[in-house]
Write an enzyme that holds these catalytic residues in place. Structure first.
Site, PDB file in Angstrom:
ATOM      1  N   GLY A  86      -2.349   6.802  -8.091  1.00  0.00           N
ATOM      2  CA  GLY A  86      -2.551   5.993  -6.895  1.00  0.00           C
ATOM      3  C   GLY A  86      -1.380   6.096  -5.929  1.00  0.00           C
ATOM      4  O   GLY A  86      -0.253   6.369  -6.327  1.00  0.00           O
ATOM      5  N   GLY A 111       0.985   4.136  -2.860  1.00  0.00           N
ATOM      6  CA  GLY A 111       1.581   2.803  -2.797  1.00  0.00           C
ATOM      7  C   GLY A 111       2.828   2.679  -3.650  1.00  0.00           C
ATOM      8  O   GLY A 111       3.523   1.672  -3.591  1.00  0.00           O
ATOM      9  N   HIS A 112       3.082   3.708  -4.490  1.00  0.00           N
ATOM     10  CA  HIS A 112       4.258   3.696  -5.380  1.00  0.00           C
ATOM     11  C   HIS A 112       5.306   4.699  -4.905  1.00  0.00           C
ATOM     12  O   HIS A 112       6.084   5.205  -5.698  1.00  0.00           O
ATOM     13  CB  HIS A 112       3.848   4.086  -6.800  1.00  0.00           C
ATOM     14  N   HIS A 142       2.577  -2.657 -11.477  1.00  0.00           N
ATOM     15  CA  HIS A 142       1.791  -3.430 -10.512  1.00  0.00           C
ATOM     16  C   HIS A 142       1.985  -4.924 -10.759  1.00  0.00           C
ATOM     17  O   HIS A 142       1.407  -5.753 -10.078  1.00  0.00           O
ATOM     18  CB  HIS A 142       0.297  -3.153 -10.646  1.00  0.00           C
TER      19      HIS A 142
END
Ligand code: ADP
Ligand code: MG
Length: 589
Positions: free
Chosen positions: A56, A58-59, A221
C-alpha cells in the site's frame, strides 16, 4: 480525539497516483512508471533474477522508493494503505521479468497476499516463473509458534536491501529466495506508537490512543500489539523494546538466541512524526544495551523509512548477520528510500554461516481461482431480465458508495479504516463500467462488474468482493434470467472461491460470516420464487453480520486485537449484508 496538521494535497483520493508521479520525477530518469501504478528500474539486464516489492501507499518512502541500484527492480503500488490490485502486480511482474524468475518480497498482510497471488497467476499464465517470500518480522503480532501469521513491518528495509544485493549475483530464483528467506528468519522488529497518523481521504485517525499512553508492539497502521503502557523515557522504552526482541530470538526454536559475539544490523525507524533527535537518543541507549550483552552492531540504519503519515512512533529491527549476509549488506546501494556508500565496514573475524532450517517460509502460489463450469448449474425459467439485473447492480453500487462513512468507521474500529474508501472506489469504477453499457448476457454483466472491483479496489476486500461477482458470474453462462438458481449459484460459488482464496472459515469474523448464511439460505430456497429466496438470503446475511459481533477475529487485520473485537461487527460483513439488502429491496419493490 487527536487533531492533525492540515495535509498539503490536491484531491486526497488521487494522492497515491500523484505521489507516484512525483517519485518517478525524483528518480530523474532512472525509473519509469509502468501501467497504472508500478515503478520499474530502466536498466534491468537480460537473465537477471528479478526482485519485485510492493504494498500500500501512504508509508512513504517504502515500498516504491526501494527501487534502485542493488535494491528492488520494481514495485507494485496500491492505494493509500491498500494492497495493489492484481493487474498492477501483473504489469509490474511483466516489466521486471528478464526470463530468469521473479521474486515477490513484501509484508505479510491478507490483502497483499491475496492480490499478489492473483497477480502471480496472471503472470504465470504469461510464462513468468514467480516465487514469494513473505516478510513477517513483527514479533508482537503473533507468538513464535504462529510466526507465519505475523505482520511485516520495518524489518523489510534490511531484508530488501540484502535481497537486492543478492539479486545481482543470484543465478536462479531458488538461490535468491534462499537468501531472502535467511534474512527474514534472522530479522525481528517491535514497534511502539505514541500518537496516530491520519488517513488523507478522511482526515480521521488510523487508531485511538489515550494521551500519555504508549501502544507497545503496535503495527505500522496502529494495529494492536502487546498492550498499552504509560508514557516513559527513551531509555526505559529502548530497554523494554529490545528485551521483547531478544526474548523472541530465545523462544523461537527455528533460530538460536542472540548471544555474545553475534553481529547484527540495527535499525531504528521513525513512523513519521518521531524526530531524528528522539531516534538518536534511543540509539545511544541501544548501543549500551547491546554492548553489555557482547552483541556487536555491524551496521546501523536510522530514519523514517517505514511511516504511517504523521504517526508518532518508533520501531527497532534487528537482523542477525553471518558472513554471507554481511557480504550482501556491505554492497553499496542507491534508492530514493535508502542508500549506502561503498567502503569497508568494521572488519571482523570470519564466523560460521547461520544454518537455514529445512522448514522454509517461501510461499507456494495457490491454485487458480476458478474451476470448470458445470453446465447444469443454471436453470431458472423466471426472474430478473438482463436489464433489470444491470439496474440492480447499479443500485448496489449507489448503496455502497453512500455507506462509505459507516464502512470506514467499522474498519477503523477493528482494522485500518479504509474499507469504506476501497468499496466506494471499487463500486464507483463498477458504475462507470456498467452504466450505459449493453451486455451480451448475465455472465458478461457480472464479469464486467467483478473485474472493475478487482482492478480498482486493492486491499483484502478487492479480491474478496471482486470474486463475489467474478466467480459468481461464471455460474451464469447460458442463464436467461437472474432467478433463484442463479442467486444460489452466485452466492455459493463466490463463497467457495473467497474461502479458497483467503483461507477464512465461518466464525473467523470476516465477510464470510454474512456470505455463508446467505448462500445457505439461497440454497434452501432454490426452488422458491426469487422474491422469497433473496429475502431469506438478505435476512440471513443481516443475522450473520449481527452474529459477527459475538465473534473474536481470527483472520484479516482485526485478528491481532483478539477479544477486543467482541461487540463490534466485521466491516466486510456489513458490506455483504448491504449488498443483499439492496437486492432484496430491488426485487421486492
Ligand atoms: P484491508 O484489510 O486490506 O484493509 P479492507 O479494509 O478493504 O481491506 O477489507 C477488510 C475486510 O475484508 C474485513 O472486514 C473482512 O470482512 C474482509 N477480509 C479480510 N481478510 C479476509 C479473508 N481472508 N477472507 C475473507 N474476507 C476477508
Ligand atoms: Mg482495511
Amino acid at each position: 480525539m487527536s487533531s492533525f496538521n492540515p495535509k498539503l494535497l490536491n484531491d486526497p483520493l488521487a494522492a497515491a497516483d500523484e505521489l507516484l508521479e512525483g517519485l518517478v520525477e525524483a528518480y530523474n530518469g532512472q525509473c519509469y512508471k509502468v501501467g497504472r501504478r508500478s515503478i520499474v528500474k530502466n536498466d534491468i539486464p537480460e537473465g537477471k533474477v528479478a526482485l519485485l516489492v510492493g504494498g500500500g501507499a501512504g508509508h512513504e518512502p517504502i515500498y516504491h522508493a526501494m527501487v534502485g541500484k542493488n535494491m528492488a527492480d520494481g514495485a507494485a503500488c496500491g492505494d493509500i494503505f491498500a494492497a495493489p490490485a492484481p493487474n498492477i502486480v501483473h504489469e509490474a511482474t511483466n516489466a521486471v521479468d528478464r526470463g530468469n524468475g521473479v521474486l515477490y518480497l513484501y509484508g505479510n498482510y491478507a490483502g497483499d497476499v491475496m492480490n499478489f497471488d492473483v497477480g502471480a497467476e496472471l503472470s504465470e499464465a504469461d510464462g513468468a516463473n514467480v516465487r514469494t517470500v513473505l516478510i513477517a518480522d513483527d514479533v508482537c503480532s503473533a507468538p513464535p509458534e504462529r510466526k507465519q501469521d505475523r505482520r511485516g513491518i520495518a524489518g523489510l528495509v534490511p531484508i530488501v536491501k540484502i535481497a537486492g544485493a543478492a539479486s545481482q549475483t543470484a543465478t536462479s530464483l531458488d538461490e535468491l529466495a534462499a537468501v531472502a528467506d535467511k534474512a527474514c528468519l534472522q530479522t525481528r522488529s517491535v514497534g511502539v506508537a505514541m500518537a496516530p497518523g491520519s488517513i488523507p481521504a478522511t482526515g480521521k485517525a488510523t487508531f485511538e490512543l489515550e494521551q500519555g499512553k504508549i501502544g507497545l508492539g503496535m503495527g505500522i497502521h496502529g494495529e494492536a500489539g502487546v498492550g498499552e503502557i504509560d508514557m516513559t523515557t527513551a531509555d526505559e522504552l529502548t530497554v523494554q523494546v529490545l528485551d521483547l526482541i531478544l526474548e523472541d530470538y530465545e523462544k523461537d526454536t527455528d533460530v538460536d538466541a542472540l548471544k555474545s559475539g553475534d553481529e547484527i544490523i540495527f535499525y531504528i525507524n521513525s513512523l513519521g512524526a518521531t524526530t531524528m533527535m528522539e531516534c538518536l537518543v534511543c540509539m545511544r541507549k541501544a548501543k549500551e544495551y547491546f554492548e553489555a550483552k557482547g552483541i556487536e552492531i555491524f551496521d546501523v540504519v536510522i530514519g523514517p523509512y517505514v511511516t504511517c503519515q504523521e504517526m508518532a512512533g518508533i520501531s527497532f529491527s534487528v537482523t542477525r548477520v553471518d558472513e554471507e549476509l554481511k557480504q550482501y549488506w556491505s554492497m553499496p546501494c542507491e534508492s530514493f528510500c535508502y542508500s549506502k556508500m561503498e567502503g569497508p565496514l568494521k572488519v571482523s573475524k570470519p564466523k560460521a554461516a547461520i544454518p537455514v532450517p529445512s522448514r522454509t517460509r517461501v510461499q507456494k502460489v495457490t491454485g487458480p481461482i476458478t474451476t470448470k463450469l458445470d453446465p447444469s448449474l443454471t436453470k431458472s425459467s423466471e426472474g430478473l431480465t438482463l436489464e433489470e439485473a444491470q439496474e440492480m447492480i447499479l443500485k448496489i453500487a449507489d448503496t455502497i458508495i453512500k455507506a462509505e462513512p459507516i464502512l470506514s468507521q467499522a474498519d477503523r474500529d477493528l482494522g485500518d479504516g479504509d474499507h469504506g474508501l476501497g468499496m466506494a472506489r471499487g463500486f464507483t469504477a463498477l458504475k462507470n463500467e456498467v452504466e450505459e453499457h449493453t451486455f451480451a448476457n448475465l455472465r458478461d454483466l457480472y464479469q464486467t462488474a467483478g473485474s472493475a472491483l478487482l482492478s480498482t479496489m486493492g486491499g483484502a476486500s478487492g479480491v474478496v468482493f471482486g470474486s463475489l461477482f467474478l466467480a459468481g458470474g461464471k455460474t451464469m453462462a447460458g442463464a436467461e434470467y437472474f432467478g433463484s438458481h442463479e442467486l444460489s449459484h452466485l452466492l455459493n460459488r463466490s463463497l467457495k472461491d473467497v474461502m479458497n482464496r483467503g483461507g477464512a472459515k465461518p466464525g473467523d469474523k470476516t465477510m464470510i460470516d454474512a456470505l455463508h448464511p446467505a448462500a445457505e439460505a439461497a440454497k434452501e430456497n432454490i426452488d422458491k420464487p426469487l422474491s422469497e429466496a433473496i429475502h431469506a438470503a438478505a435476512l440471513a446475511a443481516e443475522a450473520g453480520k449481527e452474529a459477527s459481533k459475538d465473534m473474536i477475529a481470527t483472520m484479516g487485520r482485526a485478528k491481532t486485537l483478539g477479544e477486543k473485537t467482541l461487540g463490534l461487527p466485521d466491516a466486510g460483513a456489513i458490506s455483504v449484508s448491504l449488498i443483499l439488502k439492496t437486492m432484496d429491496l430491488y426485487i421486492n419493490k
